[in-house]
Design a protein around this motif. Structure first.
Motif, PDB file in Angstrom:
ATOM      1  N   THR A   1      13.253 -13.901  12.601  1.00  0.00           N
ATOM      2  CA  THR A   1      14.216 -13.526  11.570  1.00  0.00           C
ATOM      3  C   THR A   1      15.604 -13.924  12.037  1.00  0.00           C
ATOM      4  OG1 THR A   1      12.894 -11.674  10.722  1.00  0.00           O
ATOM      5  CG2 THR A   1      15.262 -11.609  10.301  1.00  0.00           C
ATOM      6  N   LEU A   2      16.387 -14.495  11.132  1.00  0.00           N
ATOM      7  CA  LEU A   2      17.745 -14.941  11.465  1.00  0.00           C
ATOM      8  C   LEU A   2      18.732 -14.348  10.468  1.00  0.00           C
ATOM      9  CD1 LEU A   2      19.738 -16.735  13.050  1.00  0.00           C
ATOM     10  CD2 LEU A   2      19.190 -18.595  11.461  1.00  0.00           C
ATOM     11  N   HIS A   3      19.758 -13.646  11.015  1.00  0.00           N
ATOM     12  CA  HIS A   3      20.862 -13.118  10.215  1.00  0.00           C
ATOM     13  C   HIS A   3      22.089 -14.005  10.440  1.00  0.00           C
ATOM     14  CE1 HIS A   3      18.175  -9.700  10.879  1.00  0.00           C
ATOM     15  NE2 HIS A   3      18.697  -9.112   9.826  1.00  0.00           N
ATOM     16  N   SER A   4      22.704 -14.467   9.372  1.00  0.00           N
ATOM     17  CA  SER A   4      23.936 -15.249   9.467  1.00  0.00           C
ATOM     18  C   SER A   4      25.023 -14.550   8.663  1.00  0.00           C
ATOM     19  CB  SER A   4      23.730 -16.672   8.947  1.00  0.00           C
ATOM     20  OG  SER A   4      22.849 -17.395   9.778  1.00  0.00           O
ATOM     21  N   TYR A   5      26.090 -14.145   9.358  1.00  0.00           N
ATOM     22  CA  TYR A   5      27.209 -13.453   8.727  1.00  0.00           C
ATOM     23  C   TYR A   5      28.422 -14.381   8.656  1.00  0.00           C
ATOM     24  CZ  TYR A   5      24.552  -9.150   9.600  1.00  0.00           C
ATOM     25  OH  TYR A   5      23.589  -8.187   9.635  1.00  0.00           O
ATOM     26  N   LEU A   6      29.205 -14.229   7.583  1.00  0.00           N
ATOM     27  CA  LEU A   6      30.437 -15.008   7.427  1.00  0.00           C
ATOM     28  C   LEU A   6      31.497 -14.118   6.800  1.00  0.00           C
ATOM     29  CD1 LEU A   6      31.891 -17.776   7.581  1.00  0.00           C
ATOM     30  CD2 LEU A   6      31.080 -18.207   5.248  1.00  0.00           C
ATOM     31  N   ASN A   7      32.616 -13.930   7.512  1.00  0.00           N
ATOM     32  CA  ASN A   7      33.721 -13.139   6.987  1.00  0.00           C
ATOM     33  C   ASN A   7      34.499 -13.977   5.972  1.00  0.00           C
ATOM     34  OD1 ASN A   7      33.094 -10.958   8.632  1.00  0.00           O
ATOM     35  ND2 ASN A   7      34.401 -11.668  10.288  1.00  0.00           N
ATOM     36  N   VAL A   8      34.772 -13.393   4.810  1.00  0.00           N
ATOM     37  CA  VAL A   8      35.482 -14.101   3.744  1.00  0.00           C
ATOM     38  C   VAL A   8      36.624 -13.232   3.239  1.00  0.00           C
ATOM     39  CG1 VAL A   8      33.475 -15.442   3.034  1.00  0.00           C
ATOM     40  CG2 VAL A   8      33.870 -13.204   2.024  1.00  0.00           C
ATOM     41  N   SER A   9      37.620 -13.897   2.662  1.00  0.00           N
ATOM     42  CA  SER A   9      38.790 -13.184   2.133  1.00  0.00           C
ATOM     43  C   SER A   9      39.170 -13.695   0.755  1.00  0.00           C
ATOM     44  CB  SER A   9      39.972 -13.334   3.098  1.00  0.00           C
ATOM     45  OG  SER A   9      40.280 -14.714   3.287  1.00  0.00           O
TER      46      SER A   9
ATOM     47  N   SER B   1      31.831  -2.229   9.339  1.00  0.00           N
ATOM     48  CA  SER B   1      32.444  -0.945   9.691  1.00  0.00           C
ATOM     49  C   SER B   1      33.956  -1.025   9.750  1.00  0.00           C
ATOM     50  CB  SER B   1      31.889  -0.455  11.033  1.00  0.00           C
ATOM     51  OG  SER B   1      32.126  -1.429  12.040  1.00  0.00           O
ATOM     52  N   ASP B   2      34.504  -2.199  10.049  1.00  0.00           N
ATOM     53  CA  ASP B   2      35.958  -2.341  10.112  1.00  0.00           C
ATOM     54  C   ASP B   2      36.580  -2.666   8.769  1.00  0.00           C
ATOM     55  OD1 ASP B   2      34.939  -4.832   9.826  1.00  0.00           O
ATOM     56  OD2 ASP B   2      35.886  -5.721  11.589  1.00  0.00           O
ATOM     57  N   GLY B   3      35.776  -2.658   7.700  1.00  0.00           N
ATOM     58  CA  GLY B   3      36.311  -2.861   6.363  1.00  0.00           C
ATOM     59  C   GLY B   3      36.396  -4.305   5.925  1.00  0.00           C
ATOM     60  N   CYS B   4      35.958  -5.240   6.728  1.00  0.00           N
ATOM     61  CA  CYS B   4      36.031  -6.656   6.358  1.00  0.00           C
ATOM     62  C   CYS B   4      34.953  -6.986   5.324  1.00  0.00           C
ATOM     63  CB  CYS B   4      35.863  -7.545   7.587  1.00  0.00           C
ATOM     64  SG  CYS B   4      37.200  -7.383   8.797  1.00  0.00           S
ATOM     65  N   HIS B   5      35.275  -7.897   4.436  1.00  0.00           N
ATOM     66  CA  HIS B   5      34.313  -8.371   3.453  1.00  0.00           C
ATOM     67  C   HIS B   5      33.501  -9.493   4.074  1.00  0.00           C
ATOM     68  CE1 HIS B   5      36.095  -5.967   0.293  1.00  0.00           C
ATOM     69  NE2 HIS B   5      37.286  -6.418   0.644  1.00  0.00           N
ATOM     70  N   THR B   6      32.179  -9.324   4.075  1.00  0.00           N
ATOM     71  CA  THR B   6      31.271 -10.246   4.762  1.00  0.00           C
ATOM     72  C   THR B   6      30.111 -10.585   3.849  1.00  0.00           C
ATOM     73  OG1 THR B   6      31.849  -9.177   6.863  1.00  0.00           O
ATOM     74  CG2 THR B   6      29.925 -10.602   6.864  1.00  0.00           C
ATOM     75  N   ILE B   7      29.626 -11.819   3.958  1.00  0.00           N
ATOM     76  CA  ILE B   7      28.432 -12.219   3.234  1.00  0.00           C
ATOM     77  C   ILE B   7      27.325 -12.474   4.249  1.00  0.00           C
ATOM     78  CG2 ILE B   7      29.572 -13.115   1.191  1.00  0.00           C
ATOM     79  CD1 ILE B   7      29.566 -15.859   2.368  1.00  0.00           C
ATOM     80  N   LEU B   8      26.082 -12.185   3.820  1.00  0.00           N
ATOM     81  CA  LEU B   8      24.932 -12.256   4.719  1.00  0.00           C
ATOM     82  C   LEU B   8      23.880 -13.186   4.135  1.00  0.00           C
ATOM     83  CD1 LEU B   8      22.980 -11.299   7.007  1.00  0.00           C
ATOM     84  CD2 LEU B   8      22.406  -9.365   5.526  1.00  0.00           C
ATOM     85  N   CYS B   9      23.386 -14.089   4.982  1.00  0.00           N
ATOM     86  CA  CYS B   9      22.230 -14.916   4.641  1.00  0.00           C
ATOM     87  C   CYS B   9      21.100 -14.512   5.584  1.00  0.00           C
ATOM     88  CB  CYS B   9      22.552 -16.402   4.785  1.00  0.00           C
ATOM     89  SG  CYS B   9      21.181 -17.487   4.307  1.00  0.00           S
ATOM     90  N   LEU B  10      19.984 -14.069   5.017  1.00  0.00           N
ATOM     91  CA  LEU B  10      18.886 -13.526   5.805  1.00  0.00           C
ATOM     92  C   LEU B  10      17.626 -14.361   5.584  1.00  0.00           C
ATOM     93  CD1 LEU B  10      17.701 -11.273   7.602  1.00  0.00           C
ATOM     94  CD2 LEU B  10      17.272  -9.969   5.511  1.00  0.00           C
TER      95      LEU B  10
END
Length: 330
Positions: free
Chosen positions: A207-215, A160-169
């Motif tokens: 279930t496990l969600h893993s988020y990582l902010n990338v630039s 929502s804040d516009g950051c680019h994020t990748i998700l491993c589910l």
């Protein structure tokens, strides 16, 4: 890696402990083979993947005077019971997913379509009923551990804040012990940069969600290890062209498509108008066109000089006109 797998299995068994006796039994099976059979102090331990089936055997010592005996398979409640008399089946009552397999000196049950909540200790009891008194002919306990492997997926998301994020589910795995780590260019990423969300599902799986902010536009991978897997899973996430230019390229593509459509429409309209103009200027086939008569009124004003006589000028008029007839008669 072997130590890591043993630690995961220790956590797997600990998460299912409901009593001291059950925990002790499960912990003694830490080093058993996944998907196989093991035995400790006469207690069989079987590890089965969710949706598969398992065979539970029950050995007993038949006696020559046994006329009738009963066999029961139960956990917390009765799952299957039958009565045999002189090798004939008299009574048989089992749950839908349980099938009785008769043998000479061994009773066997097949429990199919095992789910996570089917994990537990199964007890098989053989009792002689005739002749009385009742006598226990055999009793066996089998601990069944149902496991479920994770369904893993990776994707790009935008917060929502516009950051680019990748998700491993990782979805639907059991037990809860799992290792899920991000990799960057083949090396493990700092775990402190990862934001995890754990969730328990209605079927008792996790279930496990893993988020990582990338630039940047680097290659990332998700590394997942679980006790239900023979080896860790690695899912690669293809990098986008570039996070910063993705929006611009999208708009450029949209504008190009719009301009191309407009150009096609304009060319179509122009061609249609030219076609209509040509069709109006050319007469239809088979239609005769009468040429416009040419008037020779200008010939009356001209003078024709004769080459005979005294060169008197002779008025010129069309052939067969009254003026020429008069001159000839003279």
């Amino acid at each position: 890696m072997q130590k890591r797998m043993q630690f995961l299995k220790y956590e797997m068994i600990s998460s299912k402990c409901n009593s001291v006796t059950t925990c002790a039994l499960m912990l003694l099976s830490i080093f058993s083979v996944i998907g196989g059979h093991s035995e400790f102090n006469g207690i069989s331990v079987q590890t089965v993947h969710r949706g598969k089936s398992v065979n539970i055997s029950c050995k007993y010592k038949p006696s020559s005077d046994t006329k009738c005996f009963t066999v029961e398979l139960k956990t917390n409640n009765k799952l299957c019971s039958l009565m045999k008399s002189n090798n004939s089946l008299i009574h048989h009552s089992c749950k839908e997913h349980i099938r009785f397999i008769p043998k000479t000196e061994e009773m066997s049950f097949e429990v199919s379509n095992l789910q996570i909540n089917d994990t537990g200790t199964y007890i098989c009891v053989v009792t002689r009923t005739i002749p009385p008194p009742s006598e226990l002919l055999g009793e066996e306990r089998t601990f069944v551990q149902v496991i479920a492997h994770p369904n893993v997926s990776v994707s790009h998301v935008r917060t929502s804040d516009g950051c680019h994020t990748i998700l491993c589910l990782s979805e639907g795995f059991y037990p809860s012990a799992v290792e899920q780590v991000w990799m960057r260019n083949g090396g493990f990423q700092n775990v402190s940069l990862t934001y995890n969300i754990n969730k328990t599902n209605p079927d008792e799986s996790f279930t496990l969600h893993s988020y990582l902010n990338v630039s940047d536009c680097t290659n990332y991978s998700c590394w997942v290890n679980h006790s239900s897997l023979s080896q860790p899973m690695i899912l690669h996430l293809p990098p986008p062209d570039c996070y910063e230019n993705t929006g611009i390229k999208m708009w450029m593509t949209l504008v190009t498509c719009v301009l191309l459509i407009l150009a096609i429409l304009i060319i179509t309209v122009v061609c249609e108008r030219l076609r209509r103009a040509r069709s109006q200027s050319v007469p239809p086939v088979g239609m005769s066109v009468t040429p416009t008569p040419v008037l020779y009124t200008h010939l009356h004003s001209e003078t024709l000089y004769s080459t005979l006589g005294d060169h008197h000028p002779v008025p010129c008029s069309p052939v067969g006109s009254p003026l020429i007839s008069t001159i000839n008669t003279e």
